[in-house]
Design an enzyme around this catalytic site. Structure first.
Site, PDB file in Angstrom:
ATOM      1  N   GLU A  49       0.883  -1.172   0.000  1.00  0.00           N
ATOM      2  CA  GLU A  49       0.000   0.000   0.000  1.00  0.00           C
ATOM      3  C   GLU A  49       0.922   1.224   0.000  1.00  0.00           C
ATOM      4  OE1 GLU A  49      -2.540   0.667   3.452  1.00  0.00           O
ATOM      5  OE2 GLU A  49      -3.627   2.273   2.424  1.00  0.00           O
ATOM      6  N   ASP A 123      -2.484  12.006  -3.414  1.00  0.00           N
ATOM      7  CA  ASP A 123      -2.669  13.396  -3.828  1.00  0.00           C
ATOM      8  C   ASP A 123      -2.789  13.412  -5.357  1.00  0.00           C
ATOM      9  OD1 ASP A 123      -2.321  16.045  -4.621  1.00  0.00           O
ATOM     10  OD2 ASP A 123      -1.123  16.509  -2.852  1.00  0.00           O
ATOM     11  N   THR A 197     -10.440   4.464   4.648  1.00  0.00           N
ATOM     12  CA  THR A 197      -9.243   5.102   5.199  1.00  0.00           C
ATOM     13  C   THR A 197      -9.642   6.418   5.889  1.00  0.00           C
ATOM     14  OG1 THR A 197      -8.695   6.526   3.338  1.00  0.00           O
ATOM     15  CG2 THR A 197      -7.950   4.228   3.198  1.00  0.00           C
ATOM     16  N   TYR A 198      -8.664   6.985   6.575  1.00  0.00           N
ATOM     17  CA  TYR A 198      -8.882   8.264   7.276  1.00  0.00           C
ATOM     18  C   TYR A 198      -9.347   9.350   6.298  1.00  0.00           C
ATOM     19  CZ  TYR A 198      -7.665  12.604   9.653  1.00  0.00           C
ATOM     20  OH  TYR A 198      -7.700  13.863  10.188  1.00  0.00           O
ATOM     21  N   GLU A 200     -10.588   8.919   3.324  1.00  0.00           N
ATOM     22  CA  GLU A 200     -11.851   8.499   2.708  1.00  0.00           C
ATOM     23  C   GLU A 200     -13.043   8.902   3.570  1.00  0.00           C
ATOM     24  OE1 GLU A 200     -11.740   4.375   1.773  1.00  0.00           O
ATOM     25  OE2 GLU A 200     -13.702   4.381   0.825  1.00  0.00           O
TER      26      GLU A 200
HETATM   27  C1  LIG Z   1      -3.815  12.003   1.003  1.00  0.00           C
HETATM   28  S1  LIG Z   1      -2.854  11.036   2.037  1.00  0.00           S
HETATM   29  C2  LIG Z   1      -3.712   9.485   2.035  1.00  0.00           C
HETATM   30  C3  LIG Z   1      -3.321   8.628   3.213  1.00  0.00           C
HETATM   31  C4  LIG Z   1      -4.113   7.341   3.348  1.00  0.00           C
HETATM   32  N1  LIG Z   1      -3.867   6.445   2.239  1.00  0.00           N
HETATM   33  C5  LIG Z   1      -5.581   7.635   3.488  1.00  0.00           C
HETATM   34  O1  LIG Z   1      -6.326   7.379   2.533  1.00  0.00           O
HETATM   35  O2  LIG Z   1      -5.985   8.092   4.548  1.00  0.00           O
HETATM   36  C6  LIG Z   1      -1.444  10.707   1.021  1.00  0.00           C
HETATM   37  C7  LIG Z   1      -0.336  10.002   1.771  1.00  0.00           C
HETATM   38  O3  LIG Z   1       0.717   9.728   0.874  1.00  0.00           O
HETATM   39  C8  LIG Z   1       1.947  10.017   1.507  1.00  0.00           C
HETATM   40  N2  LIG Z   1       2.902  10.374   0.439  1.00  0.00           N
HETATM   41  C9  LIG Z   1       2.707  11.288  -0.550  1.00  0.00           C
HETATM   42  N3  LIG Z   1       3.779  11.309  -1.358  1.00  0.00           N
HETATM   43  C10 LIG Z   1       4.655  10.400  -0.864  1.00  0.00           C
HETATM   44  C11 LIG Z   1       5.945   9.973  -1.278  1.00  0.00           C
HETATM   45  N4  LIG Z   1       6.518  10.470  -2.365  1.00  0.00           N
HETATM   46  N5  LIG Z   1       6.556   9.015  -0.551  1.00  0.00           N
HETATM   47  C12 LIG Z   1       5.965   8.503   0.552  1.00  0.00           C
HETATM   48  N6  LIG Z   1       4.747   8.874   0.984  1.00  0.00           N
HETATM   49  C13 LIG Z   1       4.094   9.799   0.280  1.00  0.00           C
HETATM   50  C14 LIG Z   1       1.666  11.165   2.445  1.00  0.00           C
HETATM   51  O4  LIG Z   1       2.603  11.213   3.491  1.00  0.00           O
HETATM   52  C15 LIG Z   1       0.252  10.825   2.909  1.00  0.00           C
HETATM   53  O5  LIG Z   1       0.250  10.081   4.097  1.00  0.00           O
END
Ligand SMILES: C[S@@+](CC[C@H](N)C(=O)[O-])C[C@H]1O[C@@H](n2cnc3c(N)ncnc32)[C@H](O)[C@@H]1O
Length: 245
Positions: A49, A123, A197-198, A200
């Site tokens: 994941e 993102d 997810t959080y 979501e």
């Molecule tokens: C929008 S959050 C979603 C988190 C989780 N999957 C959720 O749905 O609640 C995006 C996550 O991707 C991680 N992330 C973004 N770019 C990353 C990268 N290049 N390497 C590692 N983690 C990354 C961020 O730290 C963040 O926790």
């Protein structure tokens, strides 16, 4: 508990890997190609994941499928702490967490070591294709460790991310396995897509439909970026009045 306390507690967990940048930048991590032999001590398929945040999918899937191995990856340790502690307290043997940049994952995994990849609410990166986790740049990275029939799952709130990914699938003639425009109004109660997810949960609160697709990429031909215009007003989710990313 503050971040430092969380990091301290995670440092004592054997299933949480926090490699130094110098240990993995342009170098192979010691478990590369040996996750099953040295870490999980079985021959089960491994599922990643990427951008796991608190690791809801990693933990919930691991509980549901003890015959598979799961690794959650994120750069933010304070988020990962939640899933790391839950899997430790529940004594799950088929879970690991790796705190690193997704860009460095080829230092952790060898060719054909990974069976599936979940991308949970990445993102959308509307302005930067190269940072988008379903772009050809990232697919090229995944091709270094995903099996040839390996599956990529995308769950997203973002109309833009979803449209872009479907366009990429079409452009490259990838095989699409499943697709939903409004997961929580379309799936059965037993589906793994009910795991939330959080992020979501928050998008659902704002009334934003959750979208999902899974597909098998074909790495045998050069990958092509799709042509996709970005009329931001159209693609930005209606109702998203807050900046969640
Ligand atoms: C929008 S959050 C979603 C988190 C989780 N999957 C959720 O749905 O609640 C995006 C996550 O991707 C991680 N992330 C973004 N770019 C990353 C990268 N290049 N390497 C590692 N983690 C990354 C961020 O730290 C963040 O926790």
């Amino acid at each position: 508990m503050n971040k430092l306390q969380k990091f301290g507690e995670m440092a004592s967990l054997q299933h949480v890997i926090q490699a130094d940048f110098n240990e993995v930048f342009r170098k192979d991590y010691k478990l590369k190609g040996k996750w099953n032999e040295l870490f999980f001590k079985n021959n089960n398929p491994i599922i990643l994941e990427l951008g796991c945040g608190k690791g809801e999918y990693t933990v919930a899937l691991a509980k549901r499928y003890p015959e598979l191995n799961f690794i959650g990856i994120d750069i933010k340790g304070a988020r990962m702490y939640t899933g790391a502690m839950q899997s430790f307290q529940e004594r799950l043997k088929n879970v690991a967490f790796v705190r690193t940049h997704i860009e460095l994952t080829d230092s952790f995994f060898a060719q054909n070591e990974i069976n599936e990849i979940w991308l949970t609410f990445p993102d959308p990166q509307m302005n930067k294709t190269r940072k988008r986790l379903t772009s050809t740049k990232f697919l090229t990275l995944y091709s270094k460790f995903l099996k040839s029939d390996g599956i990529i799952h995308l769950k997203t709130d973002s109309n833009f991310q979803f449209s872009y990914t479907l366009a990429l699938i079409k452009e490259n003639s990838f095989k699409i396995i499943e697709k939903y425009e409004d997961v929580h109004n379309q799936i059965v109660s037993t589906s793994v897509l009910n795991i939330k997810t959080y992020y979501e949960e928050r998008f659902i609160e704002y009334g934003i439909p959750i979208k999902y697709c899974c597909f098998i990429p074909d790495f045998s031909l050069p990958l092509c970026e799709p042509e996709i215009d970005i009329p931001k007003d159209v693609y930005r989710n209606a109702g998203r009045g807050v900046k969640l990313y």
